[in-house]
Design an enzyme around this catalytic site. Structure first.
Site, short mmCIF file in Angstrom:
data_model
loop_
_atom_site.label_atom_id
_atom_site.label_comp_id
_atom_site.label_asym_id
_atom_site.label_seq_id
_atom_site.Cartn_x
_atom_site.Cartn_y
_atom_site.Cartn_z
N HIS A 171 -0.48 -4.12 1.33
CA HIS A 171 -1.71 -4.13 2.14
C HIS A 171 -2.95 -3.84 1.31
CE1 HIS A 171 -1.32 0.36 2.79
NE2 HIS A 171 -2.63 0.27 2.84
N ASP B 143 6.02 -3.10 2.10
CA ASP B 143 4.62 -2.94 1.70
C ASP B 143 4.52 -2.72 0.18
OD1 ASP B 143 1.91 -2.63 1.88
OD2 ASP B 143 1.95 -0.75 3.01
N GLN C 46 -6.45 7.90 3.33
CA GLN C 46 -7.12 6.64 3.00
C GLN C 46 -7.52 6.63 1.53
OE1 GLN C 46 -5.78 6.02 5.71
NE2 GLN C 46 -7.15 7.37 6.83
N GLY C 47 -7.16 5.56 0.85
CA GLY C 47 -7.46 5.45 -0.57
C GLY C 47 -6.26 5.83 -1.43
N ASP C 48 -5.26 6.46 -0.84
CA ASP C 48 -4.05 6.82 -1.58
C ASP C 48 -2.99 5.73 -1.47
OD1 ASP C 48 -4.89 9.36 -2.45
OD2 ASP C 48 -4.38 10.24 -0.50
N SER C 49 -3.14 4.85 -0.52
CA SER C 49 -2.17 3.77 -0.34
C SER C 49 -1.86 3.08 -1.65
CB SER C 49 -2.71 2.72 0.62
OG SER C 49 -2.44 3.07 1.93
#
Ligand code: ARG
Length: 256
Positions: free
Chosen positions: A65, A111, A202-205
């Site tokens: 993603h 993912d 958010q941003g660690d994905s």
């Protein structure tokens, strides 16, 4: 995407709760394989988009993603714990993006994406992939790393880490919104705290969940961050390790 999965690169979290939330500073020395995936479409000055992990000198594993923008918009930064310090670290553009062919935006299954670096990073320790599905067991305590949102629990755009206990698949399959959002025992790791102590955000994905020196999972999704009753969901590496390694070992089509 709206409720459970917060898209890559989003600035503000949807929750008022803390977000790597509840973590501590991590150094490049302890996590040399942790990388930042940047994107020109990111709104932050650092262009931080997602996390990633160096698994070969020219290969970065991240989340599918995170990898849906044009290839030329991406960059990979290694060795820069504080993203405002442009004096340190290495940068590479991306020459190839492979997204797991069975990645599903509806179930969030698979993912995973593998990026090929235009400029390989030899000499940087790479992280091994976990090959045993048994590594994902309740009671293990892996650590997640990332430059993502902290909501005031740490400095912004700075490498943080937090130990997130493996809660076991039953914990996440028991959360109604999680089964509906595609949580799958055989393909995910359920890790974090039910009391909201700490989590990826958010941003660690795309970043690494590490156990015993191996990559157990990739940060994938969650309902908010460090939100009571909602642990983090990780894409589990071992069940698809052969598919991933085939990409990691693939010789880049581009000249190095
Ligand atoms: N999807 C988010 C991203 O793109 C990361 C989600 C992880 N969330 C969590 N609560 N563990 O950065």
């Amino acid at each position: 995407m709206a409720f459970l999965v917060v898209g890559a690169g989003s600035v503000a979290a949807d929750q008022g709760k803390p977000m790597v939330v509840g973590g501590t500073l991590a150094s490049v020395a302890e996590a040399p394989w942790a990388v930042v995936l940047t994107n020109s479409a990111a709104v932050r000055e650092s262009k931080r988009w997602c996390g990633g992990v160096l698994v070969a000198p020219d290969k970065v594993l991240t989340a599918a993603h995170c990898a849906r923008q044009p290839i030329t918009s991406y960059g990979v930064v290694q060795g820069r714990a504080d993203l405002s310090n442009r004096e340190v670290g290495r940068f590479s553009a991306v020459s190839k993006v492979w997204v797991h062919p069975a990645y599903s935006t509806t179930t969030n299954r698979n993912d995973f994406a593998v990026l090929t670096l235009k400029k390989p990073m030899p000499g940087v320790p790479v992280l091994r992939l976990e090959t045993s599905p048994k590594a994902d067991r309740r009671g293990a305590v892996p650590t997640v790393y990332g430059w993502g949102d902290t909501d005031g629990t740490g400095p912004d755009d700075t490498l943080q880490k937090v130990a997130v206990p493996d809660l076991g698949d039953a914990t996440c399959t028991g959360i109604k919104g999680y089964t509906e959002n595609g949580y799958t025992a055989a393909a995910n790791v359920c890790a974090g705290y039910l009391d909201g102590t700490g989590d990826a955000c958010q941003g660690d994905s795309g970043g690494p969940l590490v156990l015993n020196g191996r990559l157990l999972g990739i940060v994938s999704w969650g309902n908010g961050c460090a939100k009571e009753g909602y642990p983090g969901v990780y894409a589990e590496v071992a069940p698809v390790v052969k598919t991933l390694l085939a990409q990691v070992r693939a010789v880049p089509s581009q000249v190095r």
